[in-house]
Scaffold this motif. Structure first.
Motif, PDB file in Angstrom:
ATOM      1  N   VAL A 125     -10.770  -2.191 -11.723  1.00  0.00           N
ATOM      2  CA  VAL A 125      -9.987  -1.163 -11.042  1.00  0.00           C
ATOM      3  C   VAL A 125     -10.738  -0.691  -9.798  1.00  0.00           C
ATOM      4  CG1 VAL A 125      -9.052   1.174 -11.221  1.00  0.00           C
ATOM      5  CG2 VAL A 125      -8.823  -0.421 -13.143  1.00  0.00           C
ATOM      6  N   GLN A 126     -10.029  -0.704  -8.667  1.00  0.00           N
ATOM      7  CA  GLN A 126     -10.598  -0.268  -7.403  1.00  0.00           C
ATOM      8  C   GLN A 126      -9.803   0.903  -6.841  1.00  0.00           C
ATOM      9  OE1 GLN A 126     -11.418  -3.242  -4.467  1.00  0.00           O
ATOM     10  NE2 GLN A 126     -11.605  -4.910  -5.950  1.00  0.00           N
ATOM     11  N   SER A 127     -10.409   1.586  -5.893  1.00  0.00           N
ATOM     12  CA  SER A 127      -9.697   2.589  -5.110  1.00  0.00           C
ATOM     13  C   SER A 127     -10.381   2.684  -3.754  1.00  0.00           C
ATOM     14  CB  SER A 127      -9.687   3.951  -5.813  1.00  0.00           C
ATOM     15  OG  SER A 127      -8.871   4.871  -5.104  1.00  0.00           O
ATOM     16  N   GLY A 184     -13.366   6.318 -13.666  1.00  0.00           N
ATOM     17  CA  GLY A 184     -13.315   4.935 -14.119  1.00  0.00           C
ATOM     18  C   GLY A 184     -13.200   3.912 -13.015  1.00  0.00           C
ATOM     19  N   CYS A 185     -13.264   4.351 -11.770  1.00  0.00           N
ATOM     20  CA  CYS A 185     -13.190   3.415 -10.646  1.00  0.00           C
ATOM     21  C   CYS A 185     -14.457   2.565 -10.623  1.00  0.00           C
ATOM     22  CB  CYS A 185     -13.028   4.175  -9.336  1.00  0.00           C
ATOM     23  SG  CYS A 185     -12.786   3.111  -7.901  1.00  0.00           S
ATOM     24  N   GLU A 186     -14.279   1.252 -10.562  1.00  0.00           N
ATOM     25  CA  GLU A 186     -15.421   0.356 -10.656  1.00  0.00           C
ATOM     26  C   GLU A 186     -15.910  -0.148  -9.296  1.00  0.00           C
ATOM     27  OE1 GLU A 186     -14.471  -1.652 -14.954  1.00  0.00           O
ATOM     28  OE2 GLU A 186     -12.927  -1.702 -13.387  1.00  0.00           O
ATOM     29  N   ILE A 187     -15.035  -0.127  -8.313  1.00  0.00           N
ATOM     30  CA  ILE A 187     -15.379  -0.559  -6.960  1.00  0.00           C
ATOM     31  C   ILE A 187     -14.695   0.390  -5.990  1.00  0.00           C
ATOM     32  CG2 ILE A 187     -15.208  -2.414  -5.262  1.00  0.00           C
ATOM     33  CD1 ILE A 187     -14.944  -4.376  -7.645  1.00  0.00           C
ATOM     34  N   VAL A 188     -15.430   0.864  -4.990  1.00  0.00           N
ATOM     35  CA  VAL A 188     -14.885   1.834  -4.043  1.00  0.00           C
ATOM     36  C   VAL A 188     -14.912   1.239  -2.637  1.00  0.00           C
ATOM     37  CG1 VAL A 188     -15.063   4.163  -3.097  1.00  0.00           C
ATOM     38  CG2 VAL A 188     -15.748   3.733  -5.476  1.00  0.00           C
ATOM     39  N   ARG A 189     -13.807   1.381  -1.919  1.00  0.00           N
ATOM     40  CA  ARG A 189     -13.701   0.883  -0.553  1.00  0.00           C
ATOM     41  C   ARG A 189     -13.695   2.057   0.418  1.00  0.00           C
ATOM     42  NH1 ARG A 189      -8.729  -1.454   1.924  1.00  0.00           N
ATOM     43  NH2 ARG A 189      -7.842  -1.170  -0.156  1.00  0.00           N
ATOM     44  N   LEU A 190     -14.357   1.882   1.550  1.00  0.00           N
ATOM     45  CA  LEU A 190     -14.434   2.929   2.566  1.00  0.00           C
ATOM     46  C   LEU A 190     -13.989   2.366   3.909  1.00  0.00           C
ATOM     47  CD1 LEU A 190     -17.116   3.170   0.557  1.00  0.00           C
ATOM     48  CD2 LEU A 190     -17.603   5.109   2.023  1.00  0.00           C
ATOM     49  N   ALA A 191     -13.244   3.151   4.658  1.00  0.00           N
ATOM     50  CA  ALA A 191     -12.830   2.758   5.995  1.00  0.00           C
ATOM     51  C   ALA A 191     -13.979   2.955   6.980  1.00  0.00           C
ATOM     52  CB  ALA A 191     -11.616   3.566   6.431  1.00  0.00           C
ATOM     53  N   ILE A 192     -14.212   1.946   7.807  1.00  0.00           N
ATOM     54  CA  ILE A 192     -15.216   2.049   8.864  1.00  0.00           C
ATOM     55  C   ILE A 192     -14.535   1.666  10.176  1.00  0.00           C
ATOM     56  CG2 ILE A 192     -17.470   1.277   9.676  1.00  0.00           C
ATOM     57  CD1 ILE A 192     -18.240   0.708   6.836  1.00  0.00           C
ATOM     58  N   PRO A 193     -13.882   2.639  10.835  1.00  0.00           N
ATOM     59  CA  PRO A 193     -13.120   2.337  12.040  1.00  0.00           C
ATOM     60  C   PRO A 193     -13.923   2.365  13.329  1.00  0.00           C
ATOM     61  CG  PRO A 193     -12.732   4.598  11.396  1.00  0.00           C
ATOM     62  CD  PRO A 193     -13.638   4.008  10.347  1.00  0.00           C
ATOM     63  N   ASN A 194     -15.164   2.915  13.283  1.00  0.00           N
ATOM     64  CA  ASN A 194     -15.927   3.052  14.523  1.00  0.00           C
ATOM     65  C   ASN A 194     -17.417   3.173  14.205  1.00  0.00           C
ATOM     66  OD1 ASN A 194     -16.283   5.835  13.697  1.00  0.00           O
ATOM     67  ND2 ASN A 194     -14.255   6.243  14.567  1.00  0.00           N
ATOM     68  N   ASP A 195     -18.217   3.257  15.246  1.00  0.00           N
ATOM     69  CA  ASP A 195     -19.666   3.319  15.066  1.00  0.00           C
ATOM     70  C   ASP A 195     -20.109   4.580  14.327  1.00  0.00           C
ATOM     71  OD1 ASP A 195     -20.095   0.889  16.343  1.00  0.00           O
ATOM     72  OD2 ASP A 195     -20.305   1.806  18.329  1.00  0.00           O
ATOM     73  N   ILE A 243     -17.269  -1.394  -0.808  1.00  0.00           N
ATOM     74  CA  ILE A 243     -16.674  -2.365   0.097  1.00  0.00           C
ATOM     75  C   ILE A 243     -16.394  -1.687   1.426  1.00  0.00           C
ATOM     76  CG2 ILE A 243     -14.673  -3.841   0.539  1.00  0.00           C
ATOM     77  CD1 ILE A 243     -14.362  -4.254  -2.413  1.00  0.00           C
ATOM     78  N   ALA A 244     -16.781  -2.340   2.517  1.00  0.00           N
ATOM     79  CA  ALA A 244     -16.505  -1.832   3.854  1.00  0.00           C
ATOM     80  C   ALA A 244     -15.174  -2.406   4.325  1.00  0.00           C
ATOM     81  CB  ALA A 244     -17.619  -2.224   4.814  1.00  0.00           C
ATOM     82  N   ASP A 245     -14.248  -1.529   4.688  1.00  0.00           N
ATOM     83  CA  ASP A 245     -12.921  -1.939   5.144  1.00  0.00           C
ATOM     84  C   ASP A 245     -12.921  -1.978   6.673  1.00  0.00           C
ATOM     85  OD1 ASP A 245      -9.926  -2.172   4.107  1.00  0.00           O
ATOM     86  OD2 ASP A 245      -9.892  -1.010   5.963  1.00  0.00           O
ATOM     87  N   ILE A 246     -12.735  -3.171   7.224  1.00  0.00           N
ATOM     88  CA  ILE A 246     -12.906  -3.375   8.657  1.00  0.00           C
ATOM     89  C   ILE A 246     -11.634  -3.942   9.287  1.00  0.00           C
ATOM     90  CG2 ILE A 246     -14.288  -4.481  10.454  1.00  0.00           C
ATOM     91  CD1 ILE A 246     -15.913  -2.586   8.672  1.00  0.00           C
ATOM     92  N   HIS A 247     -11.252  -3.362  10.399  1.00  0.00           N
ATOM     93  CA  HIS A 247     -10.153  -3.899  11.201  1.00  0.00           C
ATOM     94  C   HIS A 247     -10.592  -3.949  12.660  1.00  0.00           C
ATOM     95  CE1 HIS A 247      -7.015  -3.749   8.059  1.00  0.00           C
ATOM     96  NE2 HIS A 247      -7.699  -2.702   7.620  1.00  0.00           N
ATOM     97  N   PHE A 248     -10.134  -4.965  13.372  1.00  0.00           N
ATOM     98  CA  PHE A 248     -10.246  -5.085  14.830  1.00  0.00           C
ATOM     99  C   PHE A 248     -11.647  -5.388  15.366  1.00  0.00           C
ATOM    100  CE2 PHE A 248      -6.858  -1.837  13.972  1.00  0.00           C
ATOM    101  CZ  PHE A 248      -5.789  -2.706  14.142  1.00  0.00           C
ATOM    102  N   ASN A 249     -12.689  -4.816  14.793  1.00  0.00           N
ATOM    103  CA  ASN A 249     -14.031  -4.948  15.377  1.00  0.00           C
ATOM    104  C   ASN A 249     -14.965  -5.638  14.380  1.00  0.00           C
ATOM    105  OD1 ASN A 249     -16.556  -4.671  16.527  1.00  0.00           O
ATOM    106  ND2 ASN A 249     -16.243  -2.549  17.156  1.00  0.00           N
ATOM    107  N   TYR A 250     -15.225  -6.927  14.599  1.00  0.00           N
ATOM    108  CA  TYR A 250     -16.036  -7.685  13.658  1.00  0.00           C
ATOM    109  C   TYR A 250     -17.485  -7.196  13.613  1.00  0.00           C
ATOM    110  CZ  TYR A 250     -18.511 -10.350  17.292  1.00  0.00           C
ATOM    111  OH  TYR A 250     -19.316 -10.724  18.337  1.00  0.00           O
ATOM    112  N   ASP A 279     -21.592  -4.032  -0.348  1.00  0.00           N
ATOM    113  CA  ASP A 279     -21.581  -5.104  -1.347  1.00  0.00           C
ATOM    114  C   ASP A 279     -20.564  -6.178  -1.013  1.00  0.00           C
ATOM    115  OD1 ASP A 279     -23.492  -4.059  -3.431  1.00  0.00           O
ATOM    116  OD2 ASP A 279     -22.116  -2.363  -3.281  1.00  0.00           O
ATOM    117  N   ALA A 280     -19.601  -5.832  -0.166  1.00  0.00           N
ATOM    118  CA  ALA A 280     -18.582  -6.778   0.276  1.00  0.00           C
ATOM    119  C   ALA A 280     -17.884  -6.176   1.477  1.00  0.00           C
ATOM    120  CB  ALA A 280     -17.569  -7.063  -0.838  1.00  0.00           C
TER     121      ALA A 280
END
Length: 368
Positions: A32-34, A57-68, A86-93, A105-106
């Motif tokens: 289960v993620q959130s 009970g969340c086993e993996i957590v994702r965070l938005a990283i939109p900028n520096d 987990i780092a959530d990335i859009h537009f900027n590799y 971790d991912a």
């Protein structure tokens, strides 16, 4: 006695990957993620929310990283949080590269909006070098223009074609440490896409209905879509998307898994919808019991019934329960009435019984 259904198909075999210490695929239980909805720059608020998610009970957590600035916040969060992130990335590799270096971790990327192969490959190479996994995220709202034109819009076929394209590309780069998601806000499109892709690849699948909506609409759409896929053996990790506190996402996810007898965690409350026979404030009683019992982790079934007519029978499979009457109620164990309890003591009596059965602390604040 738990019912064994032949409606559930065997889990689809997949290869195993890891996000931190959490295995995904390879036959382990569905994880289960959130995702946090705080500003990643706010280290304290985000860290606190991560801890609340983990407690739920969340086993993996994702965070938005939109900028520096968010990347700098993530670095500090990584120092204090041990949960798989987990780092959530859009537009900027480059943000993905920075997050990996900072200890993510991912990473979750959508090559369709990252800038194509030229900017996706450095992220893949960084994952390989650091031994980190990647989520290939295909979203109906950001498909490649040529696929949108070829398939006439964000169809299941277009989504699968996008995933297939990038799977081949990753394999050409000798990279296989990834999972795949195919998300749309339309339940039928989502299910059709996952069904098709699951026949073609053995990579783990992250399932979810994106932008599902608020608590009611989002829960319904997620339960339908995810339940449908899980019943067919499709899905290795999942996120319920709600326009709510993300802790609610985790609770809904576990309820979906529980309903299908796939995983059980915490208290399952069964309660009647009430009728003219009900002479107690069952709504408030059930809501308060649910709130106080939410932190528990041991699987247990609790019944909260509005009257003694059907209460004992309907609660037969519950470990413990109560059934209301006029001014009094009954304590029930395994369908048998144990004793009567004054209405004002029903909640306290129930909570004490649950605490004894589980061996876990229950919130009794304010109850005499």
């Amino acid at each position: 006695m738990k019912f064994k259904s032949n409606l559930l198909k065997p889990r689809r075999p997949t290869r195993a990957i890891f996000v931190g210490n959490i295995q995904i695929g390879g036959g382990v239980p569905v994880s289960v993620q959130s995702m946090t909805n705080t500003d990643t720059c706010d280290v304290e608020a985000t860290s606190n929310q991560i801890q609340r998610l983990v407690n739920a009970g969340c086993e993996i957590v994702r965070l938005a990283i939109p900028n520096d600035a968010a990347l700098e916040g993530f670095k500090k969060i990584r120092e204090v949080c041990i949960a798989p992130l987990i780092a959530d990335i859009h537009f900027n590799y480059k943000l993905a590269l920075g997050a990996l270096e900072a200890g993510a971790d991912a990473v979750r990327i959508n090559p369709g909006n990252l800038g194509g192969a030229e900017k996706t490959r450095p992220v893949v190479e960084a994952c390989r070098m650091l031994g980190k996994s990647l989520r290939l995220g295909v979203n109906a709202g950001s498909l490649e223009a040529d696929l949108m034109e070829r398939y006439g819009g964000p169809t299941p076929e277009a989504m699968v074609a996008s995933a297939r394209r990038w799977v081949r590309q990753f394999e050409d780069w000798n990279f296989d440490n990834f999972k795949i998601s195919l998300k749309a806000s339309d339940v039928l499109v989502t299910v059709a896409a996952y069904r098709q892709l699951s026949k073609e690849v053995d990579y783990p699948l992250h399932i979810g209905v994106t932008e599902a909506g608020g608590l009611i609409a989002g829960t319904v759409k997620s339960a339908l879509g995810l339940g449908w896929l899980l019943s067919e053996g499709i899905g290795d990790t999942m996120r319920v998307s709600l326009t709510r506190d993300p802790v609610e996402e985790v609770r809904v996810a576990y309820e979906i898994l529980r309903a299908l007898h796939i995983r059980e965690r915490g208290v399952e409350i069964i309660s009647c919808p009430t009728c003219g026979r009900c002479q107690i404030d069952l709504f408030s009683l059930a809501e308060e019991a649910e709130r106080r019992l939410a932190p528990l982790t041991k699987p247990i079934k609790v019944a909260i019934m509005g009257c003694v007519v059907n209460g004992p029978g309907e609660a037969r499979e519950a470990d413990v329960g109560i059934a209301g009457g006029k001014g009094v109620g009954a304590l029930i164990k395994k369908g048998e009435m144990v004793r009567t309890v004054p209405e004002g003591e029903l909640l306290r009596t129930l909570l004490l019984e649950v605490a004894e059965l589980t061996g876990e602390a229950v919130d009794m604040e304010g109850l005499v």
